[in-house]
Scaffold this motif. Structure first.
Motif, PDB file in Angstrom:
ATOM      1  N   UNK A   1      -0.568  -0.976 -42.641  1.00 54.21           N
ATOM      2  CA  UNK A   1      -0.165   0.194 -41.873  1.00 54.21           C
ATOM      3  C   UNK A   1      -1.054   0.464 -40.685  1.00 54.21           C
ATOM      4  N   UNK A   2      -2.095  -0.352 -40.478  1.00 54.07           N
ATOM      5  CA  UNK A   2      -2.963  -0.150 -39.314  1.00 54.07           C
ATOM      6  C   UNK A   2      -2.157  -0.346 -38.039  1.00 54.07           C
ATOM      7  N   UNK A   3      -2.269   0.590 -37.109  1.00 53.80           N
ATOM      8  CA  UNK A   3      -1.419   0.592 -35.911  1.00 53.80           C
ATOM      9  C   UNK A   3      -2.195   1.114 -34.717  1.00 53.80           C
ATOM     10  N   UNK A   4      -1.550   1.038 -33.557  1.00 51.86           N
ATOM     11  CA  UNK A   4      -2.155   1.597 -32.349  1.00 51.86           C
ATOM     12  C   UNK A   4      -2.323   3.099 -32.486  1.00 51.86           C
ATOM     13  N   UNK A   5      -1.398   3.740 -33.187  1.00 55.94           N
ATOM     14  CA  UNK A   5      -1.469   5.186 -33.363  1.00 55.94           C
ATOM     15  C   UNK A   5      -2.697   5.605 -34.163  1.00 55.94           C
ATOM     16  N   UNK A   6      -3.243   4.680 -34.959  1.00 62.71           N
ATOM     17  CA  UNK A   6      -4.434   4.998 -35.743  1.00 62.71           C
ATOM     18  C   UNK A   6      -5.675   5.074 -34.878  1.00 62.71           C
ATOM     19  N   UNK A   7      -5.569   4.619 -33.629  1.00 64.68           N
ATOM     20  CA  UNK A   7      -6.715   4.641 -32.737  1.00 64.68           C
ATOM     21  C   UNK A   7      -7.724   3.563 -33.083  1.00 64.68           C
ATOM     22  N   UNK A   8      -8.908   3.697 -32.567  1.00 65.56           N
ATOM     23  CA  UNK A   8      -9.960   2.717 -32.794  1.00 65.56           C
ATOM     24  C   UNK A   8     -10.614   2.964 -34.150  1.00 65.56           C
TER      25      UNK A   8
END
Length: 424
Positions: free
Chosen positions: A280-287
């Motif tokens: 589920x790691x995504x761009x929306x999760x940020x850095x």
């Protein structure tokens, strides 16, 4: 070059030694056992690929499309043909076997069996004569051609980080002419802005309250660009290389977990396994930031400061586990002096996910720089150690046996890639 330098790998580079494929009923054989005799290997074949039917984008779990693949032999001698289909440019995530539907049937060609495998984590489709060894290939008479019907589709699990892709048809034994390969572009729906997983070591410096070079602290960052999310957890291994070889380096690696420094799992002095990043790691999760620090244990053989290189290697935690991203940092590390040596009491190995909040000051725990892993045995480490570029564990799936295609196949890979844009 030191003895440990070979442990550090580049990412997404073509292997010089291996093509790994999965196919029922075949065994491990070098390509020399597959390759056709030189007199018949004319490098003259021409491949054409018809338009897919029905036209339109592919959808996850939706309808498949078919097209005709024709291989012509314009020479005045028969030629063998060892098919090789390469899927590239799909997106940030490596592809699992179930992500793409692939099937090949003979039209004017003999009965055909097909399967999916991987080379260096890259998806490849292969087919061969039904009931015959993979390496036997097809024979195309002089002035003749053979035609197959190829079916392509997307499985329900096709990564949401991935989108349109190209499919190139060539040969792993070099029978295709320099301009004889063919390529199709498949669109996918919904349209995806493709990105990549970016990772870097940042803020490398001395730990506060500890003499210079005796403890180095840093951040390991992860960031996904583009749309979608990883549908599989991500595994990170950290490889270590020293400028000077000693018998017992005893490097200690710790990570900050819930405000406390904990030892990182290791199975040998040169490889550490960080906890997985959940799917589920995504761009929306940020850095995402993992706070790390290193030191040399009290029984190290190093007597003075030495150059240390850390390399992170990231891959999917299951299935096609080829490491597709990574980063590297180099710094100096010195053994502790007797007056500043920290207590040897080890901490417990990290078993929870690291905090992604800003790191608290290391001064409060600057004396606890010795991690739990002063031995060289595994302490709950999961997964396998990092692989070299000639990956030997790239997506061999249950129910399928393995066929290893060697140096000549890699040469065909290089030849095919010279005719296309090389990815970084």
């Amino acid at each position: 070059m030191s003895a440990r330098t070979a442990a550090l790998r580049p990412f997404r580079t073509a292997a010089a030694t291996a093509v790994v494929a999965a196919v029922a009923g075949t065994g491990l054989m070098p390509l020399s056992a597959y390759a056709a005799p030189a007199a018949e290997n004319l490098h003259a074949l021409k491949i054409t690929m018809g338009a897919p039917v029905p036209s339109g984008p592919l959808t996850r779990g939706g309808a498949t499309e078919t097209f005709e693949l024709t291989v012509s032999n314009p020479a005045d001698k028969p030629s063998s043909f060892h098919p090789w289909m390469l899927l590239e440019g799909a997106g940030a995530s490596p592809l699992q076997q179930s992500d793409v539907i692939f099937k090949v049937e003979g039209v004017t060609a003999p009965a055909t069996e097909s399967f999916i495998g991987h080379q260096d984590g890259e998806w490849q489709g292969m087919f061969h004569q039904a009931g015959k060894p993979l390496g036997e290939g097809f024979e195309i008479p002089a002035g003749a051609k053979l035609t197959w019907k190829v079916t392509m589709g997307l499985g329900k699990s096709y990564p949401t980080t991935n989108g349109d892709f190209t499919l190139t048809a060539t040969s792993y034994s070099g029978e295709v002419a320099d301009d004889g390969a063919a390529t199709l572009t498949f669109k996918t729906d919904p349209s995806v802005k493709k990105g990549k997983l970016e990772t870097a070591f940042k803020n490398v410096g001395d730990c506060k309250g500890v003499p210079a070079l005796q403890c180095r602290e840093m951040d390991l960052s992860y960031r996904l660009t583009g749309d979608g999310e990883f549908g599989t957890a991500l595994r990170t291994s950290v490889g270590v290389d020293f400028a000077t070889n000693v018998k017992v380096p005893n490097l200690q690696l710790e990570m900050l977990v819930d405000g406390k420094w904990q030892g990182v799992n290791t199975s040998d002095p040169y490889n550490f396994d960080l906890p997985t990043i959940p799917k589920g790691f995504s761009a929306a999760a940020g850095e995402r930031i993992v706070h790390l620090r290193t030191s040399l244990g009290p029984n190290t053989d190093f007597k003075k400061a030495t150059d240390v290189t850390l390399q992170s290697s990231i891959g999917l935690a299951e299935g096609n586990t080829y490491e597709f991203a990574g980063s590297e940092t180099k710094f100096q590390l010195a053994p502790a002096t007797t007056t500043t040596s920290p207590s040897p009491t080890p901490s417990k190995s990290a078993t929870t996910q690291p905090s992604t909040s800003p790191s608290p000051s290391a001064s409060a725990s600057a004396t606890a720089v010795v991690a739990a892993n002063s031995n060289t045995k595994a302490t709950g480490a999961t997964g396998t150690l990092a692989h070299t570029g000639a990956d030997s564990n790239t997506g061999l799936y249950s129910g399928l046996a393995a066929a290893l295609v060697g140096l000549g196949g890699a040469a065909a890979w290089f030849g095919a890639r010279r005719r296309r844009t090389v990815r970084g």
